[in-house]
Design a protein around this motif. Structure first.
Motif, short mmCIF file in Angstrom:
data_model
loop_
_atom_site.label_atom_id
_atom_site.label_comp_id
_atom_site.label_asym_id
_atom_site.label_seq_id
_atom_site.Cartn_x
_atom_site.Cartn_y
_atom_site.Cartn_z
N ALA B 35 0.85 -1.19 0.00
CA ALA B 35 0.00 0.00 0.00
C ALA B 35 0.88 1.24 0.00
O ALA B 35 1.89 1.29 0.72
N GLY B 36 0.54 2.21 -0.84
CA GLY B 36 1.34 3.42 -0.94
C GLY B 36 2.25 3.44 -2.16
O GLY B 36 2.80 4.50 -2.52
N THR B 37 2.43 2.30 -2.82
CA THR B 37 3.28 2.25 -4.02
C THR B 37 2.69 3.13 -5.13
O THR B 37 1.51 3.03 -5.42
N PRO B 38 3.51 3.99 -5.75
CA PRO B 38 3.03 4.78 -6.88
C PRO B 38 2.50 3.85 -7.99
O PRO B 38 3.19 2.90 -8.37
N LEU B 39 1.30 4.12 -8.48
CA LEU B 39 0.59 3.20 -9.39
C LEU B 39 -0.04 3.94 -10.56
O LEU B 39 -0.73 4.94 -10.36
N SER B 40 0.19 3.43 -11.77
CA SER B 40 -0.47 3.95 -12.97
C SER B 40 -0.97 2.77 -13.80
O SER B 40 -0.67 1.61 -13.48
N THR B 62 0.80 -21.42 -1.39
CA THR B 62 0.90 -22.19 -2.63
C THR B 62 0.50 -21.38 -3.85
O THR B 62 1.01 -21.60 -4.93
N ASP B 63 -0.42 -20.42 -3.70
CA ASP B 63 -0.81 -19.64 -4.86
C ASP B 63 -1.32 -18.26 -4.45
O ASP B 63 -2.18 -18.15 -3.57
N VAL B 64 -0.79 -17.24 -5.10
CA VAL B 64 -1.22 -15.86 -4.84
C VAL B 64 -1.61 -15.24 -6.18
O VAL B 64 -0.84 -15.29 -7.14
N THR B 65 -2.81 -14.69 -6.27
CA THR B 65 -3.26 -14.02 -7.50
C THR B 65 -3.68 -12.60 -7.16
O THR B 65 -4.55 -12.38 -6.32
N VAL B 66 -3.03 -11.64 -7.81
CA VAL B 66 -3.28 -10.23 -7.55
C VAL B 66 -3.80 -9.57 -8.83
O VAL B 66 -3.18 -9.72 -9.89
N THR B 67 -4.91 -8.89 -8.75
CA THR B 67 -5.45 -8.20 -9.92
C THR B 67 -5.71 -6.74 -9.59
O THR B 67 -6.54 -6.43 -8.73
N VAL B 68 -4.97 -5.84 -10.24
CA VAL B 68 -5.25 -4.41 -10.07
C VAL B 68 -6.52 -4.10 -10.84
O VAL B 68 -6.68 -4.48 -12.01
N GLN B 69 -7.45 -3.45 -10.20
CA GLN B 69 -8.73 -3.12 -10.81
C GLN B 69 -8.56 -1.91 -11.74
O GLN B 69 -8.66 -0.76 -11.31
N ARG B 70 -8.32 -2.20 -13.02
CA ARG B 70 -8.05 -1.12 -13.99
C ARG B 70 -9.20 -0.11 -14.08
O ARG B 70 -8.96 1.08 -14.27
N ASP B 71 -10.44 -0.58 -14.01
CA ASP B 71 -11.57 0.36 -14.14
C ASP B 71 -11.57 1.37 -13.01
O ASP B 71 -11.73 2.58 -13.23
N ALA B 72 -11.40 0.88 -11.80
CA ALA B 72 -11.39 1.77 -10.64
C ALA B 72 -10.20 2.73 -10.71
O ALA B 72 -10.32 3.92 -10.39
N LEU B 73 -9.07 2.22 -11.17
CA LEU B 73 -7.86 3.04 -11.28
C LEU B 73 -8.04 4.13 -12.33
O LEU B 73 -7.75 5.31 -12.10
N LEU B 77 -7.98 8.21 -11.79
CA LEU B 77 -7.00 9.06 -12.48
C LEU B 77 -7.72 10.11 -13.33
O LEU B 77 -7.28 11.26 -13.43
N ALA B 78 -8.84 9.73 -13.94
CA ALA B 78 -9.60 10.67 -14.76
C ALA B 78 -10.15 11.80 -13.90
O ALA B 78 -10.07 12.98 -14.26
N GLU B 79 -10.67 11.43 -12.74
CA GLU B 79 -11.29 12.43 -11.85
C GLU B 79 -10.24 13.40 -11.30
O GLU B 79 -10.47 14.59 -11.16
N ALA B 80 -9.06 12.86 -10.99
CA ALA B 80 -8.01 13.68 -10.39
C ALA B 80 -7.15 14.37 -11.44
O ALA B 80 -6.28 15.16 -11.10
N THR B 81 -7.39 14.04 -12.72
CA THR B 81 -6.53 14.52 -13.80
C THR B 81 -5.05 14.35 -13.43
O THR B 81 -4.23 15.23 -13.64
N ALA B 82 -4.75 13.16 -12.87
CA ALA B 82 -3.37 12.84 -12.50
C ALA B 82 -2.91 11.64 -13.32
O ALA B 82 -3.73 10.94 -13.92
N GLU B 83 -1.61 11.43 -13.39
CA GLU B 83 -1.10 10.31 -14.16
C GLU B 83 -0.80 9.09 -13.29
O GLU B 83 -0.55 8.01 -13.79
N TYR B 84 -0.76 9.31 -11.98
CA TYR B 84 -0.56 8.17 -11.11
C TYR B 84 -1.21 8.44 -9.77
O TYR B 84 -1.58 9.58 -9.46
#
Lengths: 126, 126, 126, 126
Positions: B35-40, B62-73, B77-84
């Motif tokens: 948490a806190g990692t710069p993300l784009s 034994t198994d870890v699956t991580v999915t960044v939620q692109r829609d939410a991201l 970013l659109a609302e904040a007009t930011a790049e990350y």
């Protein structure tokens, strides 16, 4: 009157100083965000890429190069007879190039006398 | 005398409980390490892989699956007009499968009512 | 038909298992949030209090006790001739008591054979 | 030959630039070490003290002042009807004074236009 103005001016940061401040922020961020990450020889490549791409998101960062020191990592894992350890400065070499308002700053972190040292190497364009 | 022994026994964790404790450790580690990692949108794929491989280093995972939620991201970013932005629970879905002493535990983190909820889903083999 | 129902039921976590999962989350959070913090003998007391109060904010946490191991810290600083180091498992003893739906879980982290071991000690009220 | 020497000299960082780089490191460290910490009105004072004392351990740091913005925190908790949230830039004001080789640098982080902005304010003694 003018004395006060001059005194104020004399303490105003230059563009190059602001660029160096920005470069320091990136190093501190990188180190304290990722130190502690579980690390093995198998996961070294993916954390290198993720750190590079994460920090390159930050403003003014033009290039970030992260190299996990496989020899140091292998030596530690062999001694501890463990399969993983935690990411820390002694397993990292980092180069960051940053451009801020026409000023280019080159910085580097590497081990020196047993400590990970963050160093400002070159300031160009001032 | 036997009462004391029985009382002690009655509080001794079962294998399945120990497995669930281990699964919780992995979730807490994952969240507070990254948490806190710069993300784009550009860096989303590399952080997914790095988190998966880092946490899979930990014992019993034994198994870890991580999915960044692109829609939410993308929406943020659109609302904040930011790049990350910063990686936080609302951009993450995570599944962790863990095996401990013959017991298999399935866990999941996802948004529920606006909060990232870590949930123990199934305990098999007890 | 009933077999399928029974199989499903058989994997549903018990209250005690959910409580142990919650306890694990707290330990993983605590460790990966604060590992890496600059630490000296002078700052040991304030980080103990801050960790305790931060983790006690989390749901179901009834008591958190953090003790920085001054002897181990002093020994490391003397050997390195440094004034501070980074917080890591070998300087920490932690006890967490958690209550979840009538079930009380006692957990502990301490050094064992050179590794910081997180351990589920007692599960009461199941 | 002398050209090369001169070119090298021209890019060598000044003492003031090195001081500003050091100041940036402290800000990046502080933010990425503690962002994500569970935070409530009750735990605000202890995390302020712990951050100040932790960062003051770092070389060249002469004074660190951290103020959790209670109003912003209270507003967020009221809106979310939650008892705690995660520490992030919008709840923090930070001032760091650093002295490096006779050069004193004053820096500050505060909200500006909805973003936590880290700013180099004054460079004295160059």
């Amino acid at each position: 009157m003018t004395d006060e103005t001059e005194a104020t001016d004399a303490t105003t940061p230059t563009t190059a100083e602001a660029a160096c401040f920005e470069a320091g922020i990136k190093f501190g961020s990188l180190y304290h965000q990722f130190a502690g990450t579980p690390l093995s020889l198998e996961s070294a490549a993916s954390i290198e890429t993720a750190i590079e791409e994460a920090i390159e998101n930050q403003p003014h960062c033009t290039d970030v190069t992260v190299t996990v020191q496989r020899d140091a990592l292998e030596a530690e894992l062999a001694e501890a007879t463990a399969e993983y350890t935690e990411l820390t400065g002694r397993f990292l070499e980092v180069e960051i190039v940053l451009e801020y308002d026409g000023c280019e700053v080159h910085t580097r972190m590497a081990m020196e006398d047993g400590y990970p040292l963050m160093r400002l190497e070159e300031v160009r364009g001032r």
